[in-house]
Design a protein around this motif. Structure first.
Motif, short mmCIF file in Angstrom:
data_model
loop_
_atom_site.label_atom_id
_atom_site.label_comp_id
_atom_site.label_asym_id
_atom_site.label_seq_id
_atom_site.Cartn_x
_atom_site.Cartn_y
_atom_site.Cartn_z
N ILE A 93 8.67 17.42 -6.27
CA ILE A 93 7.75 17.73 -7.36
C ILE A 93 7.36 16.45 -8.10
O ILE A 93 6.19 16.26 -8.45
N VAL A 94 8.31 15.55 -8.30
CA VAL A 94 7.99 14.26 -8.93
C VAL A 94 6.95 13.52 -8.10
O VAL A 94 5.98 12.99 -8.64
N VAL A 95 7.13 13.48 -6.79
CA VAL A 95 6.16 12.81 -5.91
C VAL A 95 4.78 13.42 -6.08
O VAL A 95 3.78 12.72 -6.22
N ASP A 96 4.69 14.75 -6.11
CA ASP A 96 3.40 15.42 -6.27
C ASP A 96 2.81 15.13 -7.65
O ASP A 96 1.61 14.91 -7.79
N GLU A 97 3.64 15.13 -8.67
CA GLU A 97 3.14 14.83 -10.03
C GLU A 97 2.56 13.42 -10.09
O GLU A 97 1.51 13.22 -10.69
N VAL A 98 3.22 12.46 -9.49
CA VAL A 98 2.72 11.08 -9.48
C VAL A 98 1.42 11.00 -8.69
O VAL A 98 0.50 10.26 -9.07
N ALA A 99 1.31 11.79 -7.63
CA ALA A 99 0.08 11.80 -6.83
C ALA A 99 -1.12 12.24 -7.65
O ALA A 99 -2.24 11.85 -7.37
N HIS A 100 -0.89 13.06 -8.67
CA HIS A 100 -2.00 13.57 -9.48
C HIS A 100 -2.23 12.79 -10.76
O HIS A 100 -3.16 13.08 -11.50
N ASP A 101 -1.38 11.83 -11.06
CA ASP A 101 -1.57 11.03 -12.29
C ASP A 101 -2.58 9.95 -12.09
O ASP A 101 -2.92 9.52 -11.05
N ASN B 219 3.16 7.56 1.70
CA ASN B 219 1.76 7.22 1.54
C ASN B 219 1.04 8.37 0.86
O ASN B 219 1.05 9.49 1.36
N PHE B 220 0.41 8.09 -0.29
CA PHE B 220 -0.30 9.14 -1.01
C PHE B 220 -1.54 9.61 -0.29
O PHE B 220 -1.96 10.75 -0.42
N ARG B 221 -2.17 8.73 0.49
CA ARG B 221 -3.37 9.12 1.22
C ARG B 221 -3.06 10.18 2.27
O ARG B 221 -3.72 11.19 2.37
N SER B 222 -2.02 9.94 3.06
CA SER B 222 -1.66 10.90 4.11
C SER B 222 -0.70 11.96 3.60
O SER B 222 -0.46 12.96 4.27
N ARG B 223 -0.14 11.75 2.42
CA ARG B 223 0.82 12.70 1.80
C ARG B 223 2.03 12.94 2.70
O ARG B 223 2.45 14.07 2.89
N GLU B 224 2.57 11.87 3.23
CA GLU B 224 3.77 11.93 4.06
C GLU B 224 4.83 11.06 3.39
O GLU B 224 4.58 9.88 3.13
N PHE B 225 6.01 11.64 3.12
CA PHE B 225 7.08 10.91 2.45
C PHE B 225 8.41 11.18 3.12
O PHE B 225 8.63 12.25 3.69
N GLY C 199 0.79 -1.22 0.00
CA GLY C 199 0.00 0.00 0.00
C GLY C 199 0.82 1.26 0.00
O GLY C 199 0.36 2.29 -0.44
N GLY C 200 2.02 1.22 0.50
CA GLY C 200 2.88 2.40 0.47
C GLY C 200 3.44 2.59 -0.93
O GLY C 200 3.37 1.72 -1.78
N LYS C 201 3.99 3.75 -1.15
CA LYS C 201 4.59 4.04 -2.45
C LYS C 201 6.08 4.17 -2.27
O LYS C 201 6.56 4.76 -1.30
N ALA D 134 15.49 14.17 3.91
CA ALA D 134 14.39 15.12 3.70
C ALA D 134 13.06 14.44 4.00
O ALA D 134 12.94 13.22 3.93
N THR D 135 12.07 15.28 4.33
CA THR D 135 10.70 14.81 4.49
C THR D 135 9.77 15.71 3.68
O THR D 135 10.05 16.90 3.50
N ILE D 136 8.70 15.12 3.20
CA ILE D 136 7.66 15.85 2.48
C ILE D 136 6.38 15.60 3.26
O ILE D 136 6.02 14.46 3.52
N SER D 137 5.68 16.68 3.61
CA SER D 137 4.49 16.51 4.44
C SER D 137 3.40 17.48 4.02
O SER D 137 3.64 18.66 3.82
N LYS D 138 2.19 16.95 3.94
CA LYS D 138 1.03 17.80 3.67
C LYS D 138 0.22 18.05 4.94
O LYS D 138 -0.70 18.85 4.94
N LYS D 139 0.59 17.42 6.06
CA LYS D 139 -0.27 17.47 7.24
C LYS D 139 -0.43 18.86 7.82
O LYS D 139 -1.41 19.14 8.48
N PHE D 140 0.49 19.76 7.59
CA PHE D 140 0.36 21.11 8.13
C PHE D 140 -0.48 22.01 7.24
O PHE D 140 -0.84 23.10 7.62
N PHE D 141 -0.77 21.55 6.03
CA PHE D 141 -1.53 22.35 5.08
C PHE D 141 -2.73 21.54 4.62
O PHE D 141 -2.57 20.49 4.04
N SER D 142 -3.92 22.03 4.89
CA SER D 142 -5.10 21.24 4.55
C SER D 142 -5.81 21.76 3.31
O SER D 142 -6.59 21.07 2.70
#
Length: 190
Positions: A182-190, A135-141, A117-119, A151-159
């Motif tokens: 940016i690649v991670v975000d692009e894949v999230a939207h494909d 995880n694309f669902r939680s947007r934490e990488f 389930g993870g990416k 590095a970490t990528i996190s969407k949890k602080f921005f809703s």
């Protein structure tokens, strides 16, 4: 007998503490923070990248038209290109990207198929070998270089909207790590 049990428990605690310290690199300690925000009202992908003082420091936009998406990461003025990001069309549907510098491929990024389930992404670059997991669902990488968290990528602080926090260890090539985000975000939207 009680002494033996006590020593056994103490040995187990030492072992557990040691194991946790090996795998506890969940935070990027000495980090520079960035805010990656996709612009909503644009045709295609366009991003603004700000520092932790909310000052724009990079921008991302289309480099050229053609097969596959081709983005470029530049300074705010758009005059200095740091990297370009090219989506390579893949008949199997798995994401494959190249990061280029001065029109030379310096990194290949492949998405790994994962049943759990993870990416996962594998990155082979002139900067070394990286793994991106999350995880694309939680947007934490997490981005690791040679098994060390860089590095970490996190969407949890921005809703609202497409906005990510990216923390990058000092000493890393920040534009390169941001290109990976940016690649991670692009894949999230494909």
């Amino acid at each position: 007998m009680a002494r033996f049990v006590f020593h056994l428990l103490a040995l187990q605690l030492v072992f557990i503490a040691g194991a946790l310290s090996l795998f506890s690199s969940k935070k990027v300690d000495d980090a520079v923070k960035y805010q990656l925000q996709q612009k909503v009202l644009t045709l295609g992908s366009s991003y603004t990248i700000k520092d932790d003082k909310d000052k724009p420091v990079y921008k991302v936009g289309f480099k050229q038209l053609g097969l596959g998406k081709h983005l470029q990461l530049t300074d705010v003025s758009g005059q200095q290109e740091f990297y370009s990001i090219k989506h390579i069309l893949n008949p199997l549907g798995l994401a494959k990207y190249e990061i280029r510098q001065n029109d030379k491929v310096i990194a290949d990024i492949s998405r790994k198929f994962n049943f759990i389930g993870g990416k996962k992404f594998s990155v082979k670059s002139k900067h070394g070998t990286f793994k991106i997991e999350g995880n694309f669902r939680s947007r934490e990488f997490k981005i690791k270089k040679d098994h060390v968290l860089v590095a970490t990528i996190s969407k949890k602080f921005f809703s609202v909207g497409d906005k990510y926090g990216v923390k990058i260890n000092r000493g890393q090539d920040a534009p390169f790590i941001l290109a990976l985000a940016i690649v991670v975000d692009e894949v999230a939207h494909d």
